[in-house]
Every structure is written in structure tokens, then in C-alpha cells.
Motif scaffolding. Structure first.
Motif, PDB file in Angstrom:
ATOM      1  N   ILE A   1      38.822   2.093 -30.665  1.00  0.00           N
ATOM      2  CA  ILE A   1      38.283   1.177 -29.668  1.00  0.00           C
ATOM      3  C   ILE A   1      37.968   1.972 -28.401  1.00  0.00           C
ATOM      4  CG2 ILE A   1      40.574   0.521 -28.841  1.00  0.00           C
ATOM      5  CD1 ILE A   1      39.389  -2.276 -28.304  1.00  0.00           C
ATOM      6  N   ALA A   2      36.817   1.661 -27.828  1.00  0.00           N
ATOM      7  CA  ALA A   2      36.430   2.275 -26.562  1.00  0.00           C
ATOM      8  C   ALA A   2      36.657   1.246 -25.458  1.00  0.00           C
ATOM      9  CB  ALA A   2      34.965   2.688 -26.592  1.00  0.00           C
ATOM     10  N   ILE A   3      37.307   1.660 -24.383  1.00  0.00           N
ATOM     11  CA  ILE A   3      37.587   0.765 -23.265  1.00  0.00           C
ATOM     12  C   ILE A   3      36.976   1.367 -22.009  1.00  0.00           C
ATOM     13  CG2 ILE A   3      39.376  -0.319 -21.864  1.00  0.00           C
ATOM     14  CD1 ILE A   3      41.237  -0.038 -24.329  1.00  0.00           C
ATOM     15  N   GLU A   4      36.097   0.610 -21.377  1.00  0.00           N
ATOM     16  CA  GLU A   4      35.466   1.044 -20.123  1.00  0.00           C
ATOM     17  C   GLU A   4      35.999   0.150 -19.012  1.00  0.00           C
ATOM     18  OE1 GLU A   4      33.447   3.312 -17.585  1.00  0.00           O
ATOM     19  OE2 GLU A   4      33.510   3.688 -19.738  1.00  0.00           O
ATOM     20  N   ILE A   5      36.594   0.755 -17.987  1.00  0.00           N
ATOM     21  CA  ILE A   5      37.181   0.009 -16.887  1.00  0.00           C
ATOM     22  C   ILE A   5      36.314   0.197 -15.650  1.00  0.00           C
ATOM     23  CG2 ILE A   5      39.213  -0.255 -15.414  1.00  0.00           C
ATOM     24  CD1 ILE A   5      40.841   0.894 -17.798  1.00  0.00           C
ATOM     25  N   LYS A   6      35.933  -0.924 -15.032  1.00  0.00           N
ATOM     26  CA  LYS A   6      35.089  -0.892 -13.839  1.00  0.00           C
ATOM     27  C   LYS A   6      35.780  -1.615 -12.688  1.00  0.00           C
ATOM     28  CE  LYS A   6      31.628   1.355 -15.443  1.00  0.00           C
ATOM     29  NZ  LYS A   6      31.451   2.712 -14.997  1.00  0.00           N
ATOM     30  N   THR A   7      35.796  -0.963 -11.539  1.00  0.00           N
ATOM     31  CA  THR A   7      36.350  -1.573 -10.331  1.00  0.00           C
ATOM     32  C   THR A   7      35.279  -2.469  -9.706  1.00  0.00           C
ATOM     33  OG1 THR A   7      35.606   0.156  -8.827  1.00  0.00           O
ATOM     34  CG2 THR A   7      37.734   0.513  -9.928  1.00  0.00           C
ATOM     35  N   HIS A  28      34.261   1.551 -33.330  1.00  0.00           N
ATOM     36  CA  HIS A  28      34.062   0.288 -34.049  1.00  0.00           C
ATOM     37  C   HIS A  28      34.079  -0.915 -33.122  1.00  0.00           C
ATOM     38  CE1 HIS A  28      34.261   2.276 -37.903  1.00  0.00           C
ATOM     39  NE2 HIS A  28      35.300   2.948 -37.453  1.00  0.00           N
ATOM     40  N   LYS A  29      34.688  -0.771 -31.967  1.00  0.00           N
ATOM     41  CA  LYS A  29      34.804  -1.862 -30.995  1.00  0.00           C
ATOM     42  C   LYS A  29      34.721  -1.256 -29.606  1.00  0.00           C
ATOM     43  CE  LYS A  29      35.913  -6.133 -29.807  1.00  0.00           C
ATOM     44  NZ  LYS A  29      34.940  -7.175 -29.835  1.00  0.00           N
ATOM     45  N   ALA A  30      34.087  -2.002 -28.683  1.00  0.00           N
ATOM     46  CA  ALA A  30      33.984  -1.536 -27.302  1.00  0.00           C
ATOM     47  C   ALA A  30      34.247  -2.720 -26.372  1.00  0.00           C
ATOM     48  CB  ALA A  30      32.615  -0.941 -27.032  1.00  0.00           C
ATOM     49  N   VAL A  31      35.007  -2.458 -25.322  1.00  0.00           N
ATOM     50  CA  VAL A  31      35.416  -3.500 -24.394  1.00  0.00           C
ATOM     51  C   VAL A  31      35.174  -3.034 -22.961  1.00  0.00           C
ATOM     52  CG1 VAL A  31      37.365  -4.883 -23.593  1.00  0.00           C
ATOM     53  CG2 VAL A  31      37.209  -4.261 -25.993  1.00  0.00           C
ATOM     54  N   LEU A  32      34.629  -3.936 -22.145  1.00  0.00           N
ATOM     55  CA  LEU A  32      34.467  -3.689 -20.720  1.00  0.00           C
ATOM     56  C   LEU A  32      35.534  -4.492 -19.984  1.00  0.00           C
ATOM     57  CD1 LEU A  32      32.749  -2.481 -18.368  1.00  0.00           C
ATOM     58  CD2 LEU A  32      31.487  -4.627 -18.378  1.00  0.00           C
ATOM     59  N   VAL A  33      36.311  -3.815 -19.147  1.00  0.00           N
ATOM     60  CA  VAL A  33      37.359  -4.460 -18.364  1.00  0.00           C
ATOM     61  C   VAL A  33      36.973  -4.365 -16.897  1.00  0.00           C
ATOM     62  CG1 VAL A  33      39.811  -4.458 -17.754  1.00  0.00           C
ATOM     63  CG2 VAL A  33      39.104  -3.762 -20.054  1.00  0.00           C
ATOM     64  N   THR A  34      36.984  -5.495 -16.208  1.00  0.00           N
ATOM     65  CA  THR A  34      36.657  -5.537 -14.793  1.00  0.00           C
ATOM     66  C   THR A  34      37.431  -6.693 -14.152  1.00  0.00           C
ATOM     67  OG1 THR A  34      34.848  -5.493 -13.186  1.00  0.00           O
ATOM     68  CG2 THR A  34      34.592  -6.981 -15.068  1.00  0.00           C
ATOM     69  N   THR A  35      37.180  -6.920 -12.885  1.00  0.00           N
ATOM     70  CA  THR A  35      37.865  -8.030 -12.219  1.00  0.00           C
ATOM     71  C   THR A  35      37.344  -9.355 -12.769  1.00  0.00           C
ATOM     72  OG1 THR A  35      36.232  -8.155 -10.447  1.00  0.00           O
ATOM     73  CG2 THR A  35      38.137  -6.693 -10.090  1.00  0.00           C
ATOM     74  N   LEU A  36      38.186 -10.358 -12.734  1.00  0.00           N
ATOM     75  CA  LEU A  36      37.785 -11.676 -13.206  1.00  0.00           C
ATOM     76  C   LEU A  36      36.602 -12.192 -12.398  1.00  0.00           C
ATOM     77  CD1 LEU A  36      38.399 -13.870 -15.248  1.00  0.00           C
ATOM     78  CD2 LEU A  36      40.036 -14.829 -13.641  1.00  0.00           C
ATOM     79  N   LYS A  37      36.597 -11.881 -11.111  1.00  0.00           N
ATOM     80  CA  LYS A  37      35.484 -12.287 -10.249  1.00  0.00           C
ATOM     81  C   LYS A  37      34.165 -11.663 -10.729  1.00  0.00           C
ATOM     82  CE  LYS A  37      34.057 -12.346  -5.412  1.00  0.00           C
ATOM     83  NZ  LYS A  37      34.429 -11.986  -4.046  1.00  0.00           N
ATOM     84  N   ASN A  38      34.195 -10.398 -11.113  1.00  0.00           N
ATOM     85  CA  ASN A  38      32.989  -9.732 -11.614  1.00  0.00           C
ATOM     86  C   ASN A  38      32.513 -10.319 -12.936  1.00  0.00           C
ATOM     87  OD1 ASN A  38      32.518  -8.002  -9.516  1.00  0.00           O
ATOM     88  ND2 ASN A  38      33.322  -6.194 -10.538  1.00  0.00           N
ATOM     89  N   THR A  39      33.437 -10.770 -13.778  1.00  0.00           N
ATOM     90  CA  THR A  39      33.026 -11.326 -15.071  1.00  0.00           C
ATOM     91  C   THR A  39      32.185 -12.586 -14.886  1.00  0.00           C
ATOM     92  OG1 THR A  39      35.029 -12.674 -15.379  1.00  0.00           O
ATOM     93  CG2 THR A  39      35.051 -10.422 -16.276  1.00  0.00           C
ATOM     94  N   ARG A  40      32.373 -13.272 -13.774  1.00  0.00           N
ATOM     95  CA  ARG A  40      31.603 -14.495 -13.524  1.00  0.00           C
ATOM     96  C   ARG A  40      30.156 -14.195 -13.167  1.00  0.00           C
ATOM     97  NH1 ARG A  40      36.637 -16.228 -10.358  1.00  0.00           N
ATOM     98  NH2 ARG A  40      37.872 -17.210 -11.981  1.00  0.00           N
ATOM     99  N   THR A  41      29.849 -12.961 -12.793  1.00  0.00           N
ATOM    100  CA  THR A  41      28.478 -12.592 -12.426  1.00  0.00           C
ATOM    101  C   THR A  41      27.704 -12.013 -13.606  1.00  0.00           C
ATOM    102  OG1 THR A  41      29.051 -10.333 -11.756  1.00  0.00           O
ATOM    103  CG2 THR A  41      29.254 -12.060 -10.077  1.00  0.00           C
TER     104      THR A  41
END
Length: 67
Positions: A1-7, A28-41
Motif C-alpha cells: 500500500i502506498a500512503i501519501e500524507i498532505k498537510t 495494489h492500493k494507494a491512499v491520500l491522507v490529509t486534514t478532514l477540512k481538506n477532504t471536504r474540498t
């Protein structure tokens, strides 16, 4: 799994490109992790179409799987 973290100050479009690149290079899987506020945009249709994961983290450290 690839995990990309964005501030909050990072470029989210670049993050989406990076997880797409990870899949192209064999992950096989990729995930973007960011603030909950950013996910709304973010329009999550891209994540659904390409089966990327999107995770939001709030200011209390609570984790929410968005897609």
C-alpha cells in the motif's frame, strides 16, 4: 500500500498524482491522507473511479475514511 500524507499547505492535486504514480509502479492500493477540512474540498469522484483511498484526520486525531 502506498500512503501519501498532505498537510493543509501542501498541493492536493500533486498528492493525487503521486498516488496515481504509485499504482502505476505496482502498488495494489494507494491512499491520500490529509486534514478532514481538506477532504471536504476534494471531488471524491476521482477517488471512486480509480479506487484510491481518501482519509481525513481532524484536529483531535480522529480518523475518517472518506472513500
Amino acid at each position: 500500500i502506498a500512503i501519501e500524507i498532505k498537510t493543509p499547505r501542501d498541493d492536493l492535486a500533486r498528492g493525487i498524482g503521486q498516488i496515481a504514480e504509485a499504482l502505476a509502479f505496482g502498488y495494489h492500493k494507494a491512499v491520500l491522507v490529509t486534514t478532514l477540512k481538506n477532504t471536504r474540498t476534494i471531488d471524491d469522484s476521482v477517488f471512486k473511479r480509480f479506487r484510491f483511498g481518501l482519509i481525513g484526520v481532524d484536529s483531535h486525531g480522529n480518523i475518517r475514511l472518506v472513500t
